[in-house]
Motif scaffolding. Structure first.
Motif, mmCIF file in Angstrom:
data_model
loop_
_atom_site.group_PDB
_atom_site.id
_atom_site.type_symbol
_atom_site.label_atom_id
_atom_site.label_comp_id
_atom_site.label_asym_id
_atom_site.label_seq_id
_atom_site.Cartn_x
_atom_site.Cartn_y
_atom_site.Cartn_z
ATOM 1 N N LEU A 1 2.693 14.837 -13.467
ATOM 2 C CA LEU A 1 1.619 15.405 -14.294
ATOM 3 C C LEU A 1 1.485 16.904 -14.068
ATOM 4 O O LEU A 1 1.265 17.670 -15.006
ATOM 5 C CB LEU A 1 0.290 14.695 -13.993
ATOM 6 N N LEU A 2 1.624 17.326 -12.798
ATOM 7 C CA LEU A 2 1.530 18.765 -12.504
ATOM 8 C C LEU A 2 2.660 19.529 -13.189
ATOM 9 O O LEU A 2 2.461 20.640 -13.673
ATOM 10 C CB LEU A 2 1.592 19.006 -10.986
ATOM 11 N N PHE B 1 1.479 6.951 -6.712
ATOM 12 C CA PHE B 1 0.455 7.988 -6.972
ATOM 13 C C PHE B 1 1.038 9.380 -6.829
ATOM 14 O O PHE B 1 0.805 10.261 -7.658
ATOM 15 C CB PHE B 1 -0.701 7.837 -5.961
ATOM 16 N N ALA B 2 1.761 9.582 -5.722
ATOM 17 C CA ALA B 2 2.332 10.911 -5.458
ATOM 18 C C ALA B 2 3.313 11.287 -6.565
ATOM 19 O O ALA B 2 3.317 12.421 -7.055
ATOM 20 C CB ALA B 2 3.028 10.919 -4.099
ATOM 21 N N PHE C 1 -5.953 13.055 -1.049
ATOM 22 C CA PHE C 1 -4.873 13.400 -1.982
ATOM 23 C C PHE C 1 -5.426 13.602 -3.377
ATOM 24 O O PHE C 1 -5.084 14.578 -4.067
ATOM 25 C CB PHE C 1 -3.826 12.281 -1.964
ATOM 26 N N ASP D 1 -4.639 32.542 -21.367
ATOM 27 C CA ASP D 1 -4.916 32.399 -22.811
ATOM 28 C C ASP D 1 -5.853 33.497 -23.286
ATOM 29 O O ASP D 1 -5.698 34.031 -24.387
ATOM 30 C CB ASP D 1 -5.542 31.024 -23.104
ATOM 31 N N ALA E 1 1.847 20.337 -16.673
ATOM 32 C CA ALA E 1 0.659 21.148 -16.896
ATOM 33 C C ALA E 1 0.984 22.614 -17.173
ATOM 34 O O ALA E 1 0.109 23.422 -17.297
ATOM 35 C CB ALA E 1 -0.265 21.055 -15.684
ATOM 36 N N GLU F 1 4.601 31.170 -26.119
ATOM 37 C CA GLU F 1 3.969 31.851 -27.245
ATOM 38 C C GLU F 1 4.118 33.356 -27.076
ATOM 39 O O GLU F 1 4.402 34.069 -28.033
ATOM 40 C CB GLU F 1 2.480 31.463 -27.300
ATOM 41 N N TYR F 2 3.961 33.845 -25.850
ATOM 42 C CA TYR F 2 4.039 35.279 -25.585
ATOM 43 C C TYR F 2 5.414 35.832 -25.924
ATOM 44 O O TYR F 2 5.535 36.834 -26.625
ATOM 45 C CB TYR F 2 3.714 35.561 -24.112
ATOM 46 N N ILE G 1 0.839 -1.209 0.000
ATOM 47 C CA ILE G 1 0.000 0.000 0.000
ATOM 48 C C ILE G 1 0.867 1.248 0.000
ATOM 49 O O ILE G 1 0.583 2.219 -0.710
ATOM 50 C CB ILE G 1 -0.952 -0.009 1.218
ATOM 51 N N LEU G 2 1.924 1.235 0.781
ATOM 52 C CA LEU G 2 2.818 2.403 0.822
ATOM 53 C C LEU G 2 3.456 2.649 -0.550
ATOM 54 O O LEU G 2 3.575 3.795 -0.992
ATOM 55 C CB LEU G 2 3.911 2.191 1.876
ATOM 56 N N SER H 1 1.367 29.310 -22.982
ATOM 57 C CA SER H 1 1.159 30.736 -23.175
ATOM 58 C C SER H 1 2.447 31.537 -23.038
ATOM 59 O O SER H 1 2.696 32.432 -23.828
ATOM 60 C CB SER H 1 0.149 31.266 -22.169
ATOM 61 N N GLN H 2 3.270 31.240 -22.032
ATOM 62 C CA GLN H 2 4.476 32.043 -21.820
ATOM 63 C C GLN H 2 5.416 31.939 -23.002
ATOM 64 O O GLN H 2 5.993 32.932 -23.442
ATOM 65 C CB GLN H 2 5.196 31.579 -20.547
ATOM 66 N N ALA I 1 1.433 12.261 -9.686
ATOM 67 C CA ALA I 1 0.796 13.575 -9.534
ATOM 68 C C ALA I 1 1.811 14.684 -9.757
ATOM 69 O O ALA I 1 1.553 15.649 -10.472
ATOM 70 C CB ALA I 1 0.165 13.697 -8.153
ATOM 71 N N VAL J 1 2.158 1.882 -3.426
ATOM 72 C CA VAL J 1 1.099 2.443 -4.289
ATOM 73 C C VAL J 1 0.945 3.936 -4.031
ATOM 74 O O VAL J 1 0.820 4.739 -4.964
ATOM 75 C CB VAL J 1 -0.238 1.701 -4.052
ATOM 76 N N ILE J 2 0.968 4.328 -2.748
ATOM 77 C CA ILE J 2 0.838 5.769 -2.411
ATOM 78 C C ILE J 2 2.003 6.558 -3.010
ATOM 79 O O ILE J 2 1.813 7.633 -3.586
ATOM 80 C CB ILE J 2 0.790 5.972 -0.885
ATOM 81 N N THR K 1 1.426 25.918 -19.002
ATOM 82 C CA THR K 1 0.762 26.298 -20.241
ATOM 83 C C THR K 1 1.791 26.727 -21.285
ATOM 84 O O THR K 1 2.917 27.075 -20.969
ATOM 85 C CB THR K 1 -0.192 27.474 -19.999
ATOM 86 N N PHE L 1 -5.503 16.985 -5.573
ATOM 87 C CA PHE L 1 -4.913 16.996 -6.911
ATOM 88 C C PHE L 1 -5.898 17.567 -7.919
ATOM 89 O O PHE L 1 -5.541 18.387 -8.772
ATOM 90 C CB PHE L 1 -4.512 15.563 -7.288
ATOM 91 N N LEU M 1 -5.214 25.364 -11.798
ATOM 92 C CA LEU M 1 -4.217 25.552 -12.859
ATOM 93 C C LEU M 1 -4.897 25.792 -14.200
ATOM 94 O O LEU M 1 -4.476 26.658 -14.984
ATOM 95 C CB LEU M 1 -3.356 24.293 -12.941
ATOM 96 N N LEU N 1 -3.977 36.760 -23.615
ATOM 97 C CA LEU N 1 -3.121 36.750 -24.803
ATOM 98 C C LEU N 1 -3.959 36.926 -26.069
ATOM 99 O O LEU N 1 -3.597 37.680 -26.974
ATOM 100 C CB LEU N 1 -2.337 35.432 -24.848
#
Lengths: 177, 166
Positions: A30-31, A23-24, B27, B46, A34, A41-42, A16-17, A38-39, A27, A19-20, A36, B31, B38, B49
């Protein structure tokens, strides 16, 4: 038997530990993805707009070869001995462009720049060797760092013949000490 | 005794597994909330811009793309509060301001100050915002004059366009 049960329980807890932790880790991964676009492109748009606006800007001179920044840059190649104000075209271009870029440095800090102008389809030999113009931080050309580049073409006609010049503006973030 | 210890072990293990499951649920909720925040920030960025790109090409303000017409800008600023009309075209909660980079003190353009001015502002409020700065040109219809007449001039400036956020 009690020992086997303890081992089964401990194995389950460890599983279980794990698996945790997985997951962490997912996460966090993935974060981090994430962010964008935009910066990125700007800053690309900013660089392109800076070059485009700079070339169209009036220099304060009224003579045809000196009216805008693009005129002065073309003059530096095609009629380098021409005088704008009381300087030759290249020195006038250098002074004007550096002054404008310094004004932008106040608004948007932390960038180094290099403006290069190269002939397209012809070789300019005012002093016997191929001529290109560089204004700004020349070391940017060789440095292997993240750079943002914008390109524009200038077309000028001299003696009935069209000449093309490629103007490249390169920006890079200043490294903080 | 052994049996009681065995049962206690199972109870403790079950309790521990329940705690772990609850932690995993919290958790995952955290998330998701982080992802939504975000995404919200991303869509606001966006939008800011996209608004910037729209304004630098709108014939209401520009002579050509990224070349603002000082006559058009000054005419709009002299109409008073036209934000409601502009919001009908560009949406709500946005602003932009244009400054000519001429190393002079900032002088807002009005009927009285034109053409000796270098700043235009639309829908500017004192609120949190996400904005972008872009270099632009400003076409000055009355740029300079000499004995032969009055001539236009193209200056360089900066536009700051953005949206208000909560």
């Amino acid at each position: 038997m009690l020992t086997n049960q303890k081992r089964t329980g401990q194995t389950t807890i460890i599983f279980i530990l794990i698996v945790i932790v997985i997951f962490a880790g997912m996460a966090v991964f993935l974060l981090s993805l994430a962010e964008t676009v935009s910066q990125s492109e700007y800053i690309t748009l900013y660089t392109y707009n800076l070059l485009s606006s700079l070339l169209k800007t009036d220099t304060g001179q009224t003579a045809f070869s000196c009216k805008t920044v693009s005129d002065v840059l073309a003059c530096s190649f095609l009629t380098p001995t021409y005088v704008c104000g009381n300087q030759d075209c290249f020195n006038f271009a250098d002074e004007t462009i550096n002054a404008r870029m310094d004004q932008f440095a106040v608004v948007k800090e932390g960038f180094r720049y290099l403006l290069t102008v190269e002939p397209e389809g012809f070789v300019s030999l005012p002093y016997g060797s191929p001529y290109t113009i560089e204004i700004g931080d020349s070391s940017l050309k060789e440095e292997k760092i993240e750079k943002i580049t914008a390109r524009e073409r200038i077309q000028k006609v001299l003696d009935g013949k069209p000449y093309l010049l490629t103007v490249t503006l390169t920006l890079a973030k200043k490294e903080t000490a | 005794m052994k049996a009681q210890m065995g049962i206690m072990e199972y109870i403790i293990m079950t309790f521990f597994m329940v705690v772990v499951i609850i932690v995993i649920i919290f958790f995952l909720i955290g998330f998701q909330v982080g992802q939504f925040t975000l995404q919200k920030h991303g869509s606001e960025t966006d939008r800011a811009l996209a608004l910037s790109k729209q304004i630098v090409s709108s014939p209401l303000f520009v002579k050509e793309e990224s070349v603002f017409d000082d006559g058009k800008l000054t005419s709009l600023t002299t109409l008073g509060n036209i934000c409601p009309e502009l919001e009908a075209m560009f949406g709500n909660d946005w602003f932009f301001e244009i400054t000519v980079l001429d190393s002079q003190p900032i002088v807002p353009c009005t009927r009285n100050s034109y053409p000796n001015c270098n700043y235009w502002a639309f829908c500017v409020q004192d609120e949190n915002s996400i904005s972008f700065d872009f270099p632009v040109n400003i076409h000055r219809s009355i740029g300079f004059s000499d004995s032969t007449g009055i001539f236009s001039r193209t200056d360089i400036g900066i536009i700051k366009a953005g949206i208000y956020v909560n």
